[in-house]
Scaffold this motif. Structure first.
Motif, PDB file in Angstrom:
ATOM      1  N   GLU A 155       0.853  -1.182   0.000  1.00 43.47           N
ATOM      2  CA  GLU A 155       0.000   0.000   0.000  1.00 43.47           C
ATOM      3  C   GLU A 155       0.891   1.234   0.000  1.00 43.47           C
ATOM      4  O   GLU A 155       2.049   1.179   0.418  1.00 43.47           O
ATOM      5  CB  GLU A 155      -0.906  -0.012   1.238  1.00 43.47           C
ATOM      6  CG  GLU A 155      -1.838  -1.217   1.286  1.00 43.47           C
ATOM      7  CD  GLU A 155      -2.584  -1.329   2.602  1.00 43.47           C
ATOM      8  OE1 GLU A 155      -1.996  -0.932   3.634  1.00 43.47           O
ATOM      9  OE2 GLU A 155      -3.735  -1.800   2.602  1.00 43.47           O
ATOM     10  N   TYR A 156       0.342   2.359  -0.444  1.00 47.31           N
ATOM     11  CA  TYR A 156       1.133   3.583  -0.586  1.00 47.31           C
ATOM     12  C   TYR A 156       0.455   4.739   0.139  1.00 47.31           C
ATOM     13  O   TYR A 156      -0.769   4.874   0.116  1.00 47.31           O
ATOM     14  CB  TYR A 156       1.312   3.934  -2.069  1.00 47.31           C
ATOM     15  CG  TYR A 156       1.946   2.825  -2.869  1.00 47.31           C
ATOM     16  CD1 TYR A 156       3.325   2.704  -2.960  1.00 47.31           C
ATOM     17  CD2 TYR A 156       1.158   1.868  -3.511  1.00 47.31           C
ATOM     18  CE1 TYR A 156       3.911   1.667  -3.677  1.00 47.31           C
ATOM     19  CE2 TYR A 156       1.728   0.832  -4.229  1.00 47.31           C
ATOM     20  CZ  TYR A 156       3.103   0.736  -4.311  1.00 47.31           C
ATOM     21  OH  TYR A 156       3.681  -0.289  -5.014  1.00 47.31           O
ATOM     22  N   SER A 157       1.275   5.557   0.778  1.00 48.61           N
ATOM     23  CA  SER A 157       0.762   6.763   1.429  1.00 48.61           C
ATOM     24  C   SER A 157       1.655   7.937   1.041  1.00 48.61           C
ATOM     25  O   SER A 157       2.861   7.783   0.841  1.00 48.61           O
ATOM     26  CB  SER A 157       0.726   6.599   2.949  1.00 48.61           C
ATOM     27  OG  SER A 157       2.023   6.326   3.471  1.00 48.61           O
ATOM     28  N   LEU A 158       1.051   9.131   0.915  1.00 44.22           N
ATOM     29  CA  LEU A 158       1.752  10.332   0.476  1.00 44.22           C
ATOM     30  C   LEU A 158       1.817  11.341   1.619  1.00 44.22           C
ATOM     31  O   LEU A 158       0.870  11.474   2.390  1.00 44.22           O
ATOM     32  CB  LEU A 158       1.054  10.966  -0.728  1.00 44.22           C
ATOM     33  CG  LEU A 158       1.235  10.316  -2.107  1.00 44.22           C
ATOM     34  CD1 LEU A 158       0.719   8.893  -2.131  1.00 44.22           C
ATOM     35  CD2 LEU A 158       0.527  11.145  -3.175  1.00 44.22           C
ATOM     36  N   SER A 159       2.928  12.049   1.701  1.00 47.37           N
ATOM     37  CA  SER A 159       3.078  13.098   2.699  1.00 47.37           C
ATOM     38  C   SER A 159       3.957  14.212   2.135  1.00 47.37           C
ATOM     39  O   SER A 159       4.674  14.031   1.157  1.00 47.37           O
ATOM     40  CB  SER A 159       3.689  12.539   3.988  1.00 47.37           C
ATOM     41  OG  SER A 159       4.963  11.980   3.746  1.00 47.37           O
ATOM     42  N   GLY A 160       3.891  15.382   2.771  1.00 49.87           N
ATOM     43  CA  GLY A 160       4.675  16.528   2.310  1.00 49.87           C
ATOM     44  C   GLY A 160       3.805  17.564   1.625  1.00 49.87           C
ATOM     45  O   GLY A 160       2.633  17.325   1.329  1.00 49.87           O
ATOM     46  N   GLY A 180       6.218  20.075  -7.392  1.00 53.00           N
ATOM     47  CA  GLY A 180       6.129  19.860  -5.949  1.00 53.00           C
ATOM     48  C   GLY A 180       7.048  18.740  -5.504  1.00 53.00           C
ATOM     49  O   GLY A 180       7.549  17.959  -6.318  1.00 53.00           O
ATOM     50  N   THR A 181       7.289  18.694  -4.205  1.00 54.68           N
ATOM     51  CA  THR A 181       8.122  17.649  -3.599  1.00 54.68           C
ATOM     52  C   THR A 181       7.297  16.907  -2.556  1.00 54.68           C
ATOM     53  O   THR A 181       6.620  17.525  -1.731  1.00 54.68           O
ATOM     54  CB  THR A 181       9.369  18.252  -2.924  1.00 54.68           C
ATOM     55  OG1 THR A 181      10.140  18.957  -3.907  1.00 54.68           O
ATOM     56  CG2 THR A 181      10.225  17.161  -2.305  1.00 54.68           C
ATOM     57  N   LEU A 182       7.332  15.600  -2.606  1.00 56.24           N
ATOM     58  CA  LEU A 182       6.565  14.808  -1.649  1.00 56.24           C
ATOM     59  C   LEU A 182       7.308  13.531  -1.323  1.00 56.24           C
ATOM     60  O   LEU A 182       8.277  13.169  -1.996  1.00 56.24           O
ATOM     61  CB  LEU A 182       5.182  14.472  -2.201  1.00 56.24           C
ATOM     62  CG  LEU A 182       5.097  13.394  -3.301  1.00 56.24           C
ATOM     63  CD1 LEU A 182       3.717  12.768  -3.291  1.00 56.24           C
ATOM     64  CD2 LEU A 182       5.404  13.995  -4.664  1.00 56.24           C
ATOM     65  N   THR A 183       6.841  12.857  -0.285  1.00 57.49           N
ATOM     66  CA  THR A 183       7.392  11.564   0.115  1.00 57.49           C
ATOM     67  C   THR A 183       6.310  10.507  -0.043  1.00 57.49           C
ATOM     68  O   THR A 183       5.173  10.691   0.396  1.00 57.49           O
ATOM     69  CB  THR A 183       7.869  11.591   1.578  1.00 57.49           C
ATOM     70  OG1 THR A 183       8.929  12.545   1.706  1.00 57.49           O
ATOM     71  CG2 THR A 183       8.373  10.225   2.016  1.00 57.49           C
ATOM     72  N   ILE A 184       6.669   9.410  -0.716  1.00 62.40           N
ATOM     73  CA  ILE A 184       5.754   8.285  -0.880  1.00 62.40           C
ATOM     74  C   ILE A 184       6.285   7.124  -0.051  1.00 62.40           C
ATOM     75  O   ILE A 184       7.430   6.699  -0.227  1.00 62.40           O
ATOM     76  CB  ILE A 184       5.620   7.873  -2.353  1.00 62.40           C
ATOM     77  CG1 ILE A 184       5.133   9.060  -3.208  1.00 62.40           C
ATOM     78  CG2 ILE A 184       4.665   6.693  -2.492  1.00 62.40           C
ATOM     79  CD1 ILE A 184       5.081   8.757  -4.688  1.00 62.40           C
ATOM     80  N   THR A 185       5.469   6.632   0.854  1.00 61.33           N
ATOM     81  CA  THR A 185       5.857   5.522   1.718  1.00 61.33           C
ATOM     82  C   THR A 185       5.163   4.248   1.252  1.00 61.33           C
ATOM     83  O   THR A 185       3.940   4.208   1.116  1.00 61.33           O
ATOM     84  CB  THR A 185       5.494   5.803   3.181  1.00 61.33           C
ATOM     85  OG1 THR A 185       6.177   6.993   3.619  1.00 61.33           O
ATOM     86  CG2 THR A 185       5.904   4.642   4.083  1.00 61.33           C
ATOM     87  N   THR A 186       5.966   3.240   0.983  1.00 59.94           N
ATOM     88  CA  THR A 186       5.456   1.929   0.592  1.00 59.94           C
ATOM     89  C   THR A 186       5.448   1.035   1.819  1.00 59.94           C
ATOM     90  O   THR A 186       6.461   0.901   2.500  1.00 59.94           O
ATOM     91  CB  THR A 186       6.337   1.304  -0.505  1.00 59.94           C
ATOM     92  OG1 THR A 186       6.414   2.191  -1.628  1.00 59.94           O
ATOM     93  CG2 THR A 186       5.775  -0.029  -0.968  1.00 59.94           C
ATOM     94  N   THR A 187       4.296   0.425   2.098  1.00 64.47           N
ATOM     95  CA  THR A 187       4.163  -0.450   3.263  1.00 64.47           C
ATOM     96  C   THR A 187       3.625  -1.802   2.808  1.00 64.47           C
ATOM     97  O   THR A 187       2.651  -1.870   2.062  1.00 64.47           O
ATOM     98  CB  THR A 187       3.199   0.148   4.301  1.00 64.47           C
ATOM     99  OG1 THR A 187       3.644   1.464   4.661  1.00 64.47           O
ATOM    100  CG2 THR A 187       3.145  -0.719   5.555  1.00 64.47           C
TER     101      THR A 187
END
Length: 199
Positions: A155-160, A180-187
């Motif tokens: 699953e993926y979540s976005l932050s920033g 834009g700049t963001l962080t994508i977290t893969t879990t």
């Protein structure tokens, strides 16, 4: 006969049972296989129709006990990775068989992420459209460091501040739509401790 997921039926003539299904509350994959990890257990049950059938008991068996074992109460234990069939046969002498397919996977212990469509951490905006799409592919491995029998599901979540600069297209694919700049977290799905972030 050929085995199909969930409720494949083999009908005999002149019995009190019309059909039966084999069920569980387990999650299933895109091919309708119930999912278990090696070492896990689950409860399966048979529903016999009609409801007023004289005999409602069934005999359980697995077509591959190297993958799954089932006891007389429908309790299933996942032995090793693979796909096997759980079968239930009514004890009233009919030739019906209810079938459910179970896919056993190995538990993941590590997660890496492969990123494609990105150049030095950046995605170019503008035409052609395909240049705006990038992909994050999870690589989940078992304790021995291999991917054999490990379900590649994440699953993926976005932050920033730049979370609105991309659109998620599904299956790990993202489309850049604004600067834009963001962080994508893969879990790893079902494994919250296995995660990796990409900025």
């Amino acid at each position: 006969g050929t085995l199909f997921p969930y409720t494949t039926l083999f009908r005999s003539i002149g019995t009190s049972v019309d059909y039966l299904t084999v069920n569980s509350t387990l999650e299933s994959d895109s091919e309708n296989n119930y999912l278990l990890q090696k070492g896990e257990t689950a409860k399966f049950w048979a529903e016999i129709y009609p409801a007023d059938a004289t005999i409602k008991t069934v005999k359980w068996y697995s077509n591959d006990e190297n993958v799954i074992k089932v006891d007389e109460e429908g309790n299933v234990t996942a032995i090793d990775s693979g796909i096997a069939a759980i079968c239930a046969i009514p004890m009233d002498g009919t030739h019906f068989v209810g079938v459910a397919l179970v896919r056993v996977t190995r538990p993941a212990t590590a997660l890496d992420v492969e990123v494609s469509g990105v150049n030095e951490g950046k995605v170019a905006l503008g035409a052609p459209e395909e240049d705006c799409i990038f992909t994050l592919s999870p690589v989940l491995t078992a304790e021995d460091g291999t991917t054999d029998g490990v379900l590649q599901n994440a699953e993926y979540s976005l932050s920033g501040k730049g979370v609105k600069s991309v659109i998620y297209l599904g299956e790990g694919k993202f489309k850049a739509v604004a600067p834009g700049t963001l962080t994508i977290t893969t879990t790893a799905k079902g494994k919250p401790s296995l995660k990796k972030s990409v900025t």
